[in-house]
Design a protein around this motif. Structure first.
Motif, PDB file in Angstrom:
ATOM      1  N   GLY A 119      53.130  29.712   9.148  1.00 56.35           N
ATOM      2  CA  GLY A 119      53.084  29.682   7.695  1.00 56.35           C
ATOM      3  C   GLY A 119      51.760  29.245   7.107  1.00 56.35           C
ATOM      4  N   THR A 120      50.712  29.232   7.903  1.00 58.37           N
ATOM      5  CA  THR A 120      49.398  28.827   7.403  1.00 58.37           C
ATOM      6  C   THR A 120      48.413  29.994   7.466  1.00 58.37           C
ATOM      7  OG1 THR A 120      48.543  28.100   9.555  1.00 58.37           O
ATOM      8  CG2 THR A 120      49.800  26.486   8.262  1.00 58.37           C
ATOM      9  N   VAL A 121      47.282  29.825   6.828  1.00 65.71           N
ATOM     10  CA  VAL A 121      46.201  30.796   6.913  1.00 65.71           C
ATOM     11  C   VAL A 121      44.878  30.037   6.880  1.00 65.71           C
ATOM     12  CG1 VAL A 121      46.185  31.147   4.402  1.00 65.71           C
ATOM     13  CG2 VAL A 121      45.184  32.880   5.910  1.00 65.71           C
ATOM     14  N   ALA A 122      43.954  30.433   7.736  1.00 65.34           N
ATOM     15  CA  ALA A 122      42.610  29.849   7.780  1.00 65.34           C
ATOM     16  C   ALA A 122      41.675  30.766   7.001  1.00 65.34           C
ATOM     17  CB  ALA A 122      42.143  29.701   9.223  1.00 65.34           C
ATOM     18  N   VAL A 123      41.002  30.232   5.991  1.00 64.98           N
ATOM     19  CA  VAL A 123      40.220  31.060   5.068  1.00 64.98           C
ATOM     20  C   VAL A 123      38.787  30.538   4.964  1.00 64.98           C
ATOM     21  CG1 VAL A 123      40.121  32.037   2.739  1.00 64.98           C
ATOM     22  CG2 VAL A 123      42.334  31.442   3.734  1.00 64.98           C
TER      23      VAL A 123
END
Length: 223
Positions: A119-123
């Motif tokens: 449920g995460t995203v690295a941006v």
């Protein structure tokens, strides 16, 4: 299997053709090599699940190591990441574009498959005009360092092509990487920020900046 075509971005006349070729490849779900301000990256449309899997396969990585997403404007973070602590905006104002990757809770409405993200995203927003121009045309790209898993990250287009050329359609050659060091990754999913990987921005510098934003950097286990 594809055969890579390398384009020289230092040639003003050929730069537009190079970017157009890369955009076309991305729209076809193909992989491209691109320069960034840290090291070279291998990228694909972030919303193309099959393409993301091809990226992981090319690098020899499992779904437990999902790629970060690169964006061309800081405001795009709002579309990708959900609710965030207030200090996140301070970090983006200070370091974007630049070598800072932020891991946030992703927007629940997003329909993509970057791997086992929990449920995460690295941006990140890279400080490289060629990369930003490409991202401005393609939208968010899933981008990992251009190397085989376990090998040093490529700092030239030639190094990237040697390792990954058979898997990519377009290689954008922007010359040697200016940074040569991977980005620093900060976990922004809790109230206290935590460094997951120390890179171009030191832990000590982040600690000082975050203190000015009213946050205390949490030490990661084993740090």
């Amino acid at each position: 299997m594809t055969t890579a075509t390398r384009y020289d971005l230092s040639d003003d006349e050929g730069r537009e053709a190079a970017l157009s070729a890369a955009v076309g490849a991305v729209r076809r779900g193909q992989l491209v090599v691109l320069p960034t301000d840290t090291v070279y990256g291998i990228g694909v449309d972030a919303f193309d699940a099959d393409g993301v899997q091809r990226l992981l396969d090319a690098k020899g990585r499992g779904r437990d190591m999902p790629p970060p997403v690169l964006i061309s404007t800081a405001t795009t973070l709002d579309a990708l990441a959900g609710e965030r602590p207030g200090w996140v905006a301070g970090l983006t104002e200070r370091y974007w574009p630049g070598p800072l990757t932020l891991v946030c809770r992703q927007q629940p409405s997003l329909r993509w498959d970057l791997g086992e993200t929990r449920g995460t995203v690295a941006v990140r927003m890279p400080d490289d005009q060629d990369a930003l121009d490409l991202l401005g045309r393609t939208g968010p790209l899933a981008v990992s360092s251009a190397n085989l898993s376990g090998q040093p990250a490529a700092t030239t287009a030639e190094e990237a092509e040697q390792m990954l050329g058979e898997h990519v359609e377009v290689v954008l050659d922007g010359g040697p990487s200016r940074g040569g060091v991977s980005s620093t990754i900060v976990d922004c999913t809790a109230e206290a920020p935590r460094v997951l990987r120390e890179g171009a921005i030191s832990r000590e510098e982040l600690r000082e900046v975050l203190a000015g934003l009213g946050a205390t950097l949490e030490d990661a286990p084993g740090a």
